[in-house]
Scaffold this motif. Structure first.
Motif, PDB file in Angstrom:
ATOM      1  N   LYS B   5      13.323  50.181  12.056  1.00  0.00           N
ATOM      2  CA  LYS B   5      12.634  50.168  13.377  1.00  0.00           C
ATOM      3  C   LYS B   5      11.269  51.388  12.783  1.00  0.00           C
ATOM      4  O   LYS B   5      10.767  51.623  12.955  1.00  0.00           O
ATOM      5  CB  LYS B   5      13.892  51.435  13.810  1.00  0.00           C
ATOM      6  N   LYS B   6      11.356  52.512  12.010  1.00  0.00           N
ATOM      7  CA  LYS B   6      10.647  53.070  11.613  1.00  0.00           C
ATOM      8  C   LYS B   6       9.167  52.178  11.196  1.00  0.00           C
ATOM      9  O   LYS B   6       8.232  52.266  11.918  1.00  0.00           O
ATOM     10  CB  LYS B   6      10.772  54.326  10.494  1.00  0.00           C
ATOM     11  N   VAL B   7       9.597  51.834  10.372  1.00  0.00           N
ATOM     12  CA  VAL B   7       8.296  50.486   9.679  1.00  0.00           C
ATOM     13  C   VAL B   7       7.720  50.116  10.859  1.00  0.00           C
ATOM     14  O   VAL B   7       6.788  49.058  11.063  1.00  0.00           O
ATOM     15  CB  VAL B   7       8.736  49.901   8.927  1.00  0.00           C
ATOM     16  N   SER B   8       8.588  49.332  11.879  1.00  0.00           N
ATOM     17  CA  SER B   8       8.380  48.264  12.514  1.00  0.00           C
ATOM     18  C   SER B   8       7.378  49.284  14.177  1.00  0.00           C
ATOM     19  O   SER B   8       6.447  48.590  14.446  1.00  0.00           O
ATOM     20  CB  SER B   8       9.378  47.825  13.705  1.00  0.00           C
ATOM     21  N   SER B  14       7.695  44.743  16.284  1.00  0.00           N
ATOM     22  CA  SER B  14       9.397  44.467  16.639  1.00  0.00           C
ATOM     23  C   SER B  14       9.808  45.029  15.465  1.00  0.00           C
ATOM     24  O   SER B  14       9.427  44.079  14.494  1.00  0.00           O
ATOM     25  CB  SER B  14       9.416  43.490  17.810  1.00  0.00           C
ATOM     26  N   THR B  15      10.857  44.765  14.775  1.00  0.00           N
ATOM     27  CA  THR B  15      11.615  45.168  14.134  1.00  0.00           C
ATOM     28  C   THR B  15      12.280  43.765  13.223  1.00  0.00           C
ATOM     29  O   THR B  15      12.683  43.612  12.559  1.00  0.00           O
ATOM     30  CB  THR B  15      13.492  45.695  14.401  1.00  0.00           C
ATOM     31  N   ALA B  16      12.080  42.582  14.294  1.00  0.00           N
ATOM     32  CA  ALA B  16      12.917  41.043  13.855  1.00  0.00           C
ATOM     33  C   ALA B  16      11.254  41.135  12.898  1.00  0.00           C
ATOM     34  O   ALA B  16      11.708  40.102  12.478  1.00  0.00           O
ATOM     35  CB  ALA B  16      12.441  40.443  15.094  1.00  0.00           C
ATOM     36  N   THR B  17      10.291  40.983  13.878  1.00  0.00           N
ATOM     37  CA  THR B  17       9.125  40.971  12.666  1.00  0.00           C
ATOM     38  C   THR B  17       8.945  41.666  11.187  1.00  0.00           C
ATOM     39  O   THR B  17       8.597  40.381  10.112  1.00  0.00           O
ATOM     40  CB  THR B  17       7.577  41.335  13.666  1.00  0.00           C
ATOM     41  N   VAL B  18       9.763  43.023  11.598  1.00  0.00           N
ATOM     42  CA  VAL B  18       9.793  43.418   9.602  1.00  0.00           C
ATOM     43  C   VAL B  18      10.482  42.519   8.792  1.00  0.00           C
ATOM     44  O   VAL B  18       9.945  42.294   8.240  1.00  0.00           O
ATOM     45  CB  VAL B  18       9.924  44.756  10.343  1.00  0.00           C
ATOM     46  N   MET B  37       3.270  44.463   5.514  1.00  0.00           N
ATOM     47  CA  MET B  37       3.251  45.294   4.442  1.00  0.00           C
ATOM     48  C   MET B  37       2.472  46.687   4.174  1.00  0.00           C
ATOM     49  O   MET B  37       3.417  47.216   3.328  1.00  0.00           O
ATOM     50  CB  MET B  37       2.900  44.302   3.663  1.00  0.00           C
ATOM     51  N   GLN B  38       1.668  47.091   4.693  1.00  0.00           N
ATOM     52  CA  GLN B  38       0.735  48.714   4.436  1.00  0.00           C
ATOM     53  C   GLN B  38       2.079  49.619   5.312  1.00  0.00           C
ATOM     54  O   GLN B  38       2.030  50.544   4.301  1.00  0.00           O
ATOM     55  CB  GLN B  38       0.063  48.215   5.181  1.00  0.00           C
TER      56      GLN B  38
END
Lengths: 336, 336
Positions: B5-8, B14-18, B37-38
DNA sequence: AGCTAGACTGTAATCGATTACATTTAAAAT
DNA sequence: ATTTTAAATGTAATCGATTACAGTCTAGCT
């Protein structure tokens, strides 16, 4: 797969009640407890460990990094770790690294991805990949025997290798030896430096030489022992005593010395390090330093366990006692 | 803990994309991929392995049950298992059972609770608790060396122990031996019966006896070898050749025979079984049967892997080749 | 009888990721 | 310019258990 839902339906209760029945039975009436337990039995239900673990965020597993699974000394350490871990409900993930840093990185990564809660390193390298180094800062990690390289200091369970080597050296000096050689193990490690320093210190005190050409070897294997002896016996001066940096090396060395028609210890004394089981039963039985491998393993887990609970340690370095085991592979020097 | 979630949020997706960026990058535009990625790098994100595993229902781990971690032969098997497992992305949970059925039950239970996907048994017992037996029916399980007891047949990777024992017996008979003894391992196992049967068959063909009082031992340890020799040498007739049921026993036996002032092989020939590393370097080097332990381990995992994929096997029994290794612990009989 | 405390039980949020399905966007075709 | 189509992304359900919180029930008290 039978899950908690099925059981709850079977018992006619909610999933919460099923969970409570299994985790904290005192919170549940005896009547419902019985219903649930019967449903559990009937359905053959086992809580999904993965699911509980996601929730708790703890995997109750640790990774043990071993450079070389075939070394019986490591095995005893692992046995100790395993035993202690099992007692506390932890399981042990085995990581045979073969000294390969890629593999180390991979196994160490398990702790970063919640596959394991802690790590025990039996080698001396910092096992995380450089890009993970920062993350690894808060990882519970302990090493046994070897100290982990790098500025960050991790707890270590070790032997006083310096003192143990001194003991071996004194033992041989006491027999009157003057021409020494050593077949060493992996060179880049702390252990190598300490053991060598221990030997050197005694020899210097006695004004005895240990010339560079009398230092051979480079890995902790039987083969290194064999090859080491071959090199040593090519030298113009034959040593009368050889320090082998572990028992495997010593086994190879003794084997090869005999092949040359020389006798151990009459012609050459050989001493080892570790006291693996078979060392007492070779011919001649090996003089060596006993390391409490099993206890070291146990202790390593206990220390790791403290770290995993998030507590901090009072001592970062723990030194276990060694014992000089005098057997028949060493003896007085015979004038040739 | 940094989660998906944090990354998204960091990446503004969205989390799905991550998740897709990491698992199947081809489904994501290069631009977003870079963003993600970054963010991953910046957050020091590692997917939580536990979470993925709950979802997939697979732990990608296997349990290996070892009766005795200190036996170097098992170690080589484990090394093979570990290597093969690692290549397929599996990790190995080590279960040192000490032959204790409670511990076996506990470790075997890991497969029932999704902590592991499959099991490799190095012992001969059925590792599940009686109440779990029914559940265990569909569990991927394979044994190595020993066959698992019970009506249900599980795949096994083994040696033709019968043939191997016959080879050893022929070897000794060929040297003219007539007075045989054997120091056996754990008695309740298949291996025991097969090896003994192999020896017996050859001796019967040659009309040579193997009296009951010449069968001693009972465990696969150096100590059993020592004790075995003591018992054998108490008998009125001294054997000229001893079958040891593994190399550890043989090492103990040779050690003890020498203690009695007897020579190997001039007075007594000794043969072992397994060909552990050190056997080639003891004095005299041991005649034994080489088992391809490493390959057996590899193969065991491969077979288990098939079962874990839910496929079925064409062959339930896989027999790997042995090799008679003739060294100097056996030789012609000397008339006394 | 009515009320309260405490014991049980249920509902639903949660852990962190994956993925079916829905929606948006962009490119291609007409 | 409009429609069609495919690709990219988002929303929300899902995996299986645990647990905070809410609701129900019983026993004990007045």
């Amino acid at each position: 797969m039978t899950n908690i839902k099925k059981v709850s339906e079977l018992a006619g209760v909610s999933t919460a009640t099923v969970s409570r029945t299994l985790k904290s039975p005192e919170q549940v009436t005896e009547a419902t407890r019985d219903k649930v337990m019967q449903a559990v039995k009937q359905a053959g239900y086992r809580p999904n460990w993965l699911a509980s673990s996601v929730k708790s965020g703890k995997s109750n597993s640790i990774v043990v990094l071993v450079p070389n699974l075939t070394n019986p000394f490591f095995l005893r350490i692992i046995g100790g770790i395993e035993q202690a871990a099992q007692e506390k409900g932890y399981s042990v993930l085995l990581g045979d690294t073969q000294g390969d840093s890629k593999r180390e990185n991979e196994y160490a990564g398990m702790v970063l991805s919640n596959r394991a809660d802690g790590l025990i390193q039996l080698d001396h390298s910092f096992p995380f990949a450089p890009q993970d180094a920062e993350l690894a800062d808060n990882v519970p990690m302990v090493s046994v025997c070897e100290r982990i390289e790098g500025e960050r200091k991790y707890p270590v369970i070790e032997l006083d290798n310096y003192a143990a080597s001194r003991a071996l050296a004194h033992h041989l000096v006491g027999y009157g030896h003057q021409k020494f050689a050593a077949i060493v193990g992996q060179i880049s490690s702390q252990i190598y430096r300490e053991r060598l320093a221990g030997i050197r210190s005694v020899l210097q005190e006695e004004n005895l030489p240990l010339p560079d050409e009398m230092l051979v070897g480079g890995s902790y294997t039987i083969e290194a022992g064999i090859e080491g002896v071959r090199q040593l016996l090519k030298q113009p001066v034959r040593p009368t005593a050889i320090f082998c940096f572990n028992d495997d090396i010593a086994i190879g060395a003794i084997h090869e010395i005999k092949k040359y028609g020389l006798r151990v210890p009459q012609d050459i004394s050989v001493v080892g390090f570790d006291n693996i089981k078979v060392s007492a039963f070779i011919d001649p039985p090996l003089t060596t330093v006993d390391q409490p491998a099993y206890d070291m393993g146990r202790r390593a887990f206990e220390v790791l366990s403290v770290l995993m609970r998030g507590e901090s340690l009072t001592r970062i370095r723990e030194i276990l006692p060694f014992q000089l085991v005098e057997r028949q592979s060493s003896g007085p020097v015979h004038s040739s």
